[in-house]
Design a protein around this motif. Structure first.
Motif, PDB file in Angstrom:
ATOM      1  N   PHE A 159       0.822  -1.213   0.000  1.00 53.93           N
ATOM      2  CA  PHE A 159       0.000   0.000   0.000  1.00 53.93           C
ATOM      3  C   PHE A 159       0.854   1.261   0.000  1.00 53.93           C
ATOM      4  CE2 PHE A 159      -1.932   3.368   2.592  1.00 53.93           C
ATOM      5  CZ  PHE A 159      -3.022   3.672   1.795  1.00 53.93           C
ATOM      6  N   GLU A 160       1.913   1.250   0.773  1.00 57.71           N
ATOM      7  CA  GLU A 160       2.774   2.425   0.898  1.00 57.71           C
ATOM      8  C   GLU A 160       3.330   2.878  -0.447  1.00 57.71           C
ATOM      9  OE1 GLU A 160       3.184  -0.424   2.609  1.00 57.71           O
ATOM     10  OE2 GLU A 160       2.676   0.136   4.666  1.00 57.71           O
ATOM     11  N   ASN A 161       3.556   1.940  -1.345  1.00 56.45           N
ATOM     12  CA  ASN A 161       4.081   2.280  -2.669  1.00 56.45           C
ATOM     13  C   ASN A 161       3.031   2.916  -3.569  1.00 56.45           C
ATOM     14  OD1 ASN A 161       6.615   1.255  -2.024  1.00 56.45           O
ATOM     15  ND2 ASN A 161       6.052  -0.790  -2.661  1.00 56.45           N
ATOM     16  N   LEU A 199       3.296  11.085   6.750  1.00 57.87           N
ATOM     17  CA  LEU A 199       2.424  10.836   7.889  1.00 57.87           C
ATOM     18  C   LEU A 199       3.226  10.433   9.119  1.00 57.87           C
ATOM     19  CD1 LEU A 199      -0.314   8.699   6.095  1.00 57.87           C
ATOM     20  CD2 LEU A 199      -0.350  11.149   6.537  1.00 57.87           C
ATOM     21  N   ASN A 200       2.672  10.749  10.307  1.00 53.95           N
ATOM     22  CA  ASN A 200       3.333  10.302  11.528  1.00 53.95           C
ATOM     23  C   ASN A 200       2.906   8.863  11.837  1.00 53.95           C
ATOM     24  OD1 ASN A 200       0.899  10.277  13.113  1.00 53.95           O
ATOM     25  ND2 ASN A 200       1.114  12.488  13.422  1.00 53.95           N
ATOM     26  N   LYS A 244      -0.265   6.607  10.260  1.00 52.49           N
ATOM     27  CA  LYS A 244       0.001   5.396   9.489  1.00 52.49           C
ATOM     28  C   LYS A 244      -0.731   4.200  10.099  1.00 52.49           C
ATOM     29  CE  LYS A 244       4.533   6.749   7.742  1.00 52.49           C
ATOM     30  NZ  LYS A 244       5.978   6.486   7.766  1.00 52.49           N
ATOM     31  N   LYS A 245      -0.719   4.105  11.421  1.00 51.27           N
ATOM     32  CA  LYS A 245      -1.401   3.005  12.092  1.00 51.27           C
ATOM     33  C   LYS A 245      -2.900   3.074  11.869  1.00 51.27           C
ATOM     34  CE  LYS A 245      -1.960   0.700  16.573  1.00 51.27           C
ATOM     35  NZ  LYS A 245      -2.782  -0.272  15.940  1.00 51.27           N
ATOM     36  N   ASN A 248      -7.362   0.227   9.143  1.00 49.71           N
ATOM     37  CA  ASN A 248      -8.673   0.359   8.518  1.00 49.71           C
ATOM     38  C   ASN A 248      -8.686   0.052   7.031  1.00 49.71           C
ATOM     39  OD1 ASN A 248     -10.618   1.445  10.652  1.00 49.71           O
ATOM     40  ND2 ASN A 248      -8.789   2.668  10.954  1.00 49.71           N
ATOM     41  N   LEU A 249      -7.592  -0.477   6.499  1.00 50.49           N
ATOM     42  CA  LEU A 249      -7.534  -0.836   5.080  1.00 50.49           C
ATOM     43  C   LEU A 249      -8.414  -2.041   4.790  1.00 50.49           C
ATOM     44  CD1 LEU A 249      -3.755  -0.622   4.156  1.00 50.49           C
ATOM     45  CD2 LEU A 249      -5.579   0.847   3.357  1.00 50.49           C
TER      46      LEU A 249
END
Length: 60
Positions: free
Chosen positions: A3-5, A13-14, A18-19, A24-25
């Motif tokens: 996802f990050e890519n 984001l802090n 991110k958490k 919630n993805l």
């Protein structure tokens, strides 16, 4: 690919942000022609298309 890519703002984001996103993805496959958002009747959230296309319409 993770996802990050797919989400360029990720690095800005802090840890808490991110958490929150990671927790919630939801990944789902959607067939062609499926309505995934129905105006004010639901809240879809952020959509990230990994493969394929979305077609949008605005009805007045």
């Amino acid at each position: 690919m993770s996802f990050e890519n797919y989400f360029p703002p990720w690095n800005d984001l802090n840890t808490a942000q991110k958490k929150l996103i990671s927790d919630n993805l939801i990944t789902r496959d959607v067939k062609k022609g499926t309505i995934i958002h129905n105006g004010n009747l639901d809240c879809t959230g952020l959509l990230l298309v990994k493969s394929g296309q979305l077609r949008t319409y605005i009805l007045l």
